[in-house]
Each structure stands twice: as C-alpha cells, then as structure tokens.
Write a protein that holds these residues in place. Structure first.
Motif, PDB file in Angstrom:
ATOM      1  N   VAL A 406       5.247   5.038  -3.591  1.00  0.00           N
ATOM      2  CA  VAL A 406       6.637   4.597  -3.487  1.00  0.00           C
ATOM      3  C   VAL A 406       6.667   3.083  -3.357  1.00  0.00           C
ATOM      4  O   VAL A 406       5.911   2.501  -2.565  1.00  0.00           O
ATOM      5  CB  VAL A 406       7.316   5.261  -2.269  1.00  0.00           C
ATOM      6  N   ASP A 496      13.172   2.652   2.923  1.00  0.00           N
ATOM      7  CA  ASP A 496      12.876   2.685   1.491  1.00  0.00           C
ATOM      8  C   ASP A 496      12.280   4.028   1.079  1.00  0.00           C
ATOM      9  O   ASP A 496      12.538   4.533  -0.027  1.00  0.00           O
ATOM     10  CB  ASP A 496      11.920   1.551   1.129  1.00  0.00           C
ATOM     11  N   THR A 497      11.496   4.631   1.963  1.00  0.00           N
ATOM     12  CA  THR A 497      10.949   5.959   1.687  1.00  0.00           C
ATOM     13  C   THR A 497      12.067   6.987   1.582  1.00  0.00           C
ATOM     14  O   THR A 497      12.063   7.847   0.686  1.00  0.00           O
ATOM     15  CB  THR A 497       9.967   6.363   2.800  1.00  0.00           C
ATOM     16  N   TRP A 500      13.965   6.537  -1.695  1.00  0.00           N
ATOM     17  CA  TRP A 500      13.193   7.101  -2.804  1.00  0.00           C
ATOM     18  C   TRP A 500      13.320   8.618  -2.836  1.00  0.00           C
ATOM     19  O   TRP A 500      13.514   9.218  -3.903  1.00  0.00           O
ATOM     20  CB  TRP A 500      11.723   6.699  -2.656  1.00  0.00           C
TER      21      TRP A 500
END
Length: 668
Positions: A406, A496-497, A500
């Motif tokens: 990622v 951000d994970t 995603w």
C-alpha cells in the motif's frame, strides 16, 4: 504425572479435525478457542533422528516435556514437568539427554521460580543446572553448589558426545544496565563449568561458535556503537576488531555462521531487505553479492546443520510466511515433494542427521490452520500425524489472510496484512479493525495463523495489520522512515491503510476502529487526536500515554543506555518536552471525541501502570467516554488465558457498541 490417555486424545483430535474442515457453523468460535494454550507446542528431533522431544500440556494445565521414539515409532512418555511451572524451551544435549528451561507462568517470577534442568530420555538422572536465585550458597555454610545462580541461561548444545551445553552469563554495571555476556561450557551430568571468556573485549553481547564449538565471532555494544570481532580457530589467539559502527544510524551487519573451513557468513542490509553474505576475509566487510535474499523482506534465518557432518544444509526463515531453502539438492527435492503433498501450507522440516536420517519432523501450518506436527518416513514415503497444536480450531471458521503493498501519502510503500472473515465475499462492505502491532521498531505479522486477527475476523470484522513506517523486517528504509514519527507519519500510515482498504477491499471506512497493544495501544489512543473523524473508537492494552514518562519513570525496564542512545534517535530527545507532549495522548486527552477501551497490567515494567492511571484520570476529567480494566496479576501482556479471554470479551462488546453491530459471542 499424566498417563497415556492424553496422548491417545491427541491422535483422536487429529482425526476429528480432518472431518470438521467442511462443516458449517452458525455461531462464531468461542473466545476461549483463541486464548487457550496450544495442546502440542513444539517437537524437537534428537541429533540422530531416532527420538523427538515434545512440549505438551498436562491435565494440570502446565507445559511438560515428553519423548517419543521414532525408530520404530512408540508411545510417547512424559519425562519432566512441574505442578507450578511451564517448560518453555527444550534442546537435545545428545541422543540420550535433554536440557530444558522452566518458569512460573507469571509476569514476575519469584526467587527460585525458574531454572534450567537436564534429564535423560527415559526420565532418569534429572539435574538442575541453573536456579533463578541470586546465590546458590548452601544455608549454614560457605560451600557453593554446582547449580548456577540467576544471570546464567542456556545458550546452545554441543552435540559432540560430551554431555556439555554452552551457557551464558549476563553481567550488569552499577546502573543496572547489561555490561557484558560471558560464555562457558557446562557438563549436564557433573555440573563442571569451563570458562570460554578469557580475553574477550568489553561490552560483548553475542557469541558465534564454529562446528568444533570454539568461539569465532563476537558482537559488542558500548555507548551506542556496535563492534564486531573475530579470531582464528586457535583458542589462544587474540580477538581482532573488524567493524565499528553506530548501532542505529549505520545498517552495519551481524555475524551469523562460521563454516567448517573458516568462512564467515553475516546478515547485512545492502539492498531492499537484509540478506545473507559471505564476509570478505581481508576487508572484514560483507561481499557484494548475497548468498540468500528474499526481496523486500529482512531474512532472519535459522540454520539447518547436520548433527554428524556439521555441514550447513539450509535455512528456515520468514518472508511473507514461514519457508525453507535447502542448499542440499536432495533435501530441496524432499521439501518440494512435501509441499506438493500438503498444498497451501508452510511445511517446516526438522531433522538431526539430515543427510542420512530416515525420519523427519514436519510442522505444517497456514493462515487458517494453527499447525500440526507430522512424522515423515523417507524410506516408506509416509506421513504420520503426531499431533495438532490447537485441535479445537476449525479451519473453516478462520479468515483468509493476504499481503498487499500500500502506498502512503508520501509514496512510501507499506506492507499490509488483511484478514477477511470466513465466508465473506471479496469486496463485501465490512466494518474494519485496524490492528496495530507493538514495538514499534519490530516486525508485526506474516501470513501464518494469528489468534487476535482471527478472533476479530470471526466476529465479522475486516482486519487490517499495516507494517507502518518504523517497522522492522522490510528493509532499512522503512525502519528509518519511522524515526521521530510517533504521533505523526506513523499515525497517518494507519489512515492511508484504511483509505486503501475502502477502495481496494470494499471496507466500510465509516465503521472503523483502531486497536493495539504496547506501541499499538499508544497508536490507538493517538489516532482520534492525530486523525480526528477517521475512527469511531479506539482500544488500547498496555499502551504508552506519555512519551516523557519513557525517560522519567525509574522503575521501568528501559536501560539507561536505551534512554541515552536509543530513545532520543527513535522518538526524540527528552529535553524537547514540548515536542514529546504534542504526541502524548495524556497531554491531549481532552481532544478525544470517540469512546475508548483501556486495559493494563498492574505489574507492567515495560510500560508501567502509571501510564494508564494518569491517562484514565485525565480522560474522565475531560468527559471522554472510557471503559477501563486493570489486571492485578498481569504485566506487559497476558500470562493467564482467563484474563486474555476477559479482555477479548470486553473488546468484542466494545466494538459491537461502537460500530453498531450486535455482539455474536459464543463465549462461556
């Protein structure tokens, strides 16, 4: 001492496990299925391969040592165990004798509550080698017994027929910091001790020996620097320093193995991940081409040495999952054959005289299967089940795990492990738990079976385990990117994970919670402060709440060297209290607008209970919705399955309330 019924039960459960794989279940597995100790914990083959030692649990709930003859296969027998302690590690001294360590299952081991022992394969000639006492002087006299005191521990076996093991002693300075580690040979039958540490440099921490059992390489640590030494096969030769580097700021290298011909192999970071290199004998530096590498993964290999010839035959290591590479062509063919017979599993082979052995122990496991042990007969080409680690786990109820790469907002690539609940379709919108590992400067996960991730997945959550910046195991660049990023980029990596997962995995990002322990607990409490509005709840166990307390609390187990040379580089200098306060949940508790669950062990020395007590008080004073629990008989983690089950139950109910899902517990 238990009879044979326990062993027959293991065999029966192997059969039951196989028949249940296709069965459907309306209710999720009970919480206790994820917190119970394994029924069969390890199998260790003897040097000749004719016997194997087993770590098994008895009816009293304590882990014991058993031995099974393999040639021919016979009924196992219990050879050592205690009513108030668990056997935690076992090794073969030679084909007839074992050495093992045992300790009370508690966060604080009482005086005499742990030690090391040796016993023959039939249970006779039990002898204590080491006692966790500060002195072994006999009462009423100045005579000292041959039982070694606290500070000694087992290092490795000699396998040379002498009945000796290598033992090491940790010596501490006036501040209580580790000063050096000394090595000696100890005879397990007589207690005779022979010192191997004369003339060693200051600050020695680790030892590497050659096939003949002679020390050949050392690593030492002093004042934030690591130094590497070597010497010739002559035991009287002086030690030669061949490397000197900053422990954190220079990737450096670590000794790993000394071959029969004197060649030295080391682990070094020269590319994406740490790899195995041959040491250049002239420069004392790693060569330019790796002997073994695994892409982005740092390999930390375990040697496979033939107990008769002393040849290095291969390595076991973890990349995305446990795996093996054999340098011997015949054994590599055997590995491929076993992998074909047990598809979808990681199959780790152990052997004694591997080149000539008839019998091999195979540990076979997967993301959904906690593992089973099998006996492979090379002559008959058969696999015989020996036992299952957790026979109550039905693989059909376990989630499928996968690894993804990622990209964070600054372009840094983060490995992320995903556990999707059993039966959930790809892309199905599911509530999310971002599960943050501890450390933080360590590796978090792999594609093996993992109790907490599987527990959460069994409750219907998509589980995300990001290897955020600062994590080890994936190359120096990812590790280095986490320095002084507590509460900053390490936090946005979690956000951000989640973003995603919403795009690529169909995650319901509007129903997400962050959960973790130790550093992961810190990250959970910091998440609603650093990234408000992203998570609907946060749960922390043993979490750091005030970064200044890492320096100031004197009753933690952080050494003065760590506070002087490690923490300032990794999290920031203690003098910059304003910067530390900015990323301390305790100082910003009033900004938290989501419900919290906080747990802690009263005996925690890594993150002392003061972290939790101060934070709970501050959060309640600020009107934060918080549920808390203190476990009086736990430290930095769980020693008692009942306490861990209680925590999982609290976590299950907390997540259900916060994420608007009905709890589905099948717990007792």
């Amino acid at each position: 001492m238990a009879g044979w019924s326990g062993w027959r039960r293991i065999a029966l459960l192997v059969t039951m496990s196989a028949t249940l794989l296709g069965a459907g279940h309306a209710a999720p597995p009970p919480i206790e299925h994820f917190t119970r100790t394994p029924e069969l914990d390890d199998v260790v083959v003897s040097p000749s391969g004719k016997r194997a030692a087993l770590l098994v649990y008895g009816k009293n709930g304590r882990r014991r040592v058993g031995v099974i003859d393999l040639d021919p296969v016979a009924q196992p027998r219990i050879v050592a165990g205690f009513d108030d302690a668990d056997v935690n590690e076992v090794m073969w001294v030679d084909d007839d004798r074992l050495a093992f360590e045992a300790a009370e299952p508690a966060y604080y081991v009482r005086d005499g509550g742990a030690g090391s022992f040796a016993v023959d394969h039939d249970g006779s000639n039990l002898r204590q080698l080491i006692a966790w006492r500060y002195t072994t002087q006999r009462a009423g006299s100045f005579v000292t017994s041959r039982v070694l005191p606290y500070s000694w521990e087992l290092h490795s076996a000699t396998h040379d027929g002498s009945g000796d093991v290598f033992v090491q002693q940790s010596l501490f300075d006036a501040k209580g910091d580790l000063d050096r580690v000394q090595l000696a040979r100890l005879n397990t039958r007589t207690g005779e001790l022979r010192n191997l540490s004369l003339g060693i440099p200051e600050g020695v921490r680790r030892w590497w020996l050659d096939v003949a059992g002679e020390p050949r390489m050392l690593s030492a640590y002093r004042d934030g620097r690591t130094r590497i030494y070597r010497r010739t096969a002559d035991a009287a030769a002086p030690w030669e320093k061949i490397a000197d580097f900053d422990t954190l700021k220079d990737p450096g290298y670590r000794p790993w193995h000394v071959e029969r011909d004197g060649r030295m192999l080391v682990l070094a970071r020269r590319g994406a991940g740490a790899a195995l290199y041959e040491l250049d004998p002239k420069s004392g530096q790693p060569g330019t081409e790796p002997l073994l590498a695994a892409g982005m993964f740092d390999i930390v290999p375990r040697k496979i040495i033939d107990s008769r010839s002393g040849r290095l035959l291969g390595v076991h290591f973890v990349a995305d999952r446990p795996m093996s590479v054999w340098f011997d062509e015949g054994l590599q063919r055997l590995q491929r054959s076993l992998d074909a017979s047990l598809p979808g599993h990681s199959n780790v082979i152990s052997c004694g005289r591997c080149e000539s052995a008839r019998h091999f122990i195979v540990r076979s496991s997967s993301d959904r299967h906690p593992g089973e042990f099998l006996l492979f007969d090379r002559e008959k080409r058969t696999l015989l089940p020996l036992g299952v680690a957790r026979p109550w786990i039905d693989a059909a109820t376990q989630g499928k795990r996968s690894l993804h790469r990622v990209e964070a907002r600054d372009g840094l690539v983060l490995p992320v492990y995903v556990t999707r609940p059993a039966g959930a379709a790809e892309g199905q919108a599911l509530p999310v738990v971002v599960l943050v590992h501890g450390g933080p400067f360590m590796r978090g996960s792999n594609l093996g079976w993992e109790a907490q991730a599987q527990f959460l997945a069994s409750r219907g959550y998509l589980v995300l385990q990001p290897e955020f910046r600062g994590s080890e195991g994936y190359g120096y660049a990812l590790f280095r990117a986490g320095w002084k990023e507590w509460g900053r980029a390490m936090q946005t990596d979690l956000q951000d994970t989640l973003r995603w997962a919403a795009k690529a995995q169909g995650a319901d990002a509007g129903r997400a919670c962050v959960v973790g322990g130790s550093y992961g607990g810190y990250a959970a409490l910091m998440a609603p402060i650093a990234t408000p509005g992203v998570f609907r709840c946060a749960a922390s166990f043993a979490g750091v709440t005030d970064l200044s307390l890492l320096y100031d609390i004197t009753w933690s187990d952080f050494s003065e060297a760590a506070k002087t040379y490690g923490l300032p580089v990794l999290i920031g200098p203690r003098e910059d209290s304003a910067a530390l306060d900015t990323v301390s949940p305790l100082k910003r508790a009033a900004e938290i607008k989501v419900p919290l669950l906080v747990g802690h062990g009263a005996g925690d020395r890594r993150v002392p209970i003061e972290h939790a007590r101060r934070f709970i008080a501050a959060a309640r004073s600020a009107g934060v919705e918080i549920e808390s629990v203190i476990y009086d008989d736990e430290g930095h983690g769980f020693n008692k399955p009942g306490n861990e089950s209680d925590w999982y139950g609290r976590l299950e109910r907390f997540l259900a309330r916060a994420l608007d899902a009905a709890p589905a517990s099948a717990s007792k």
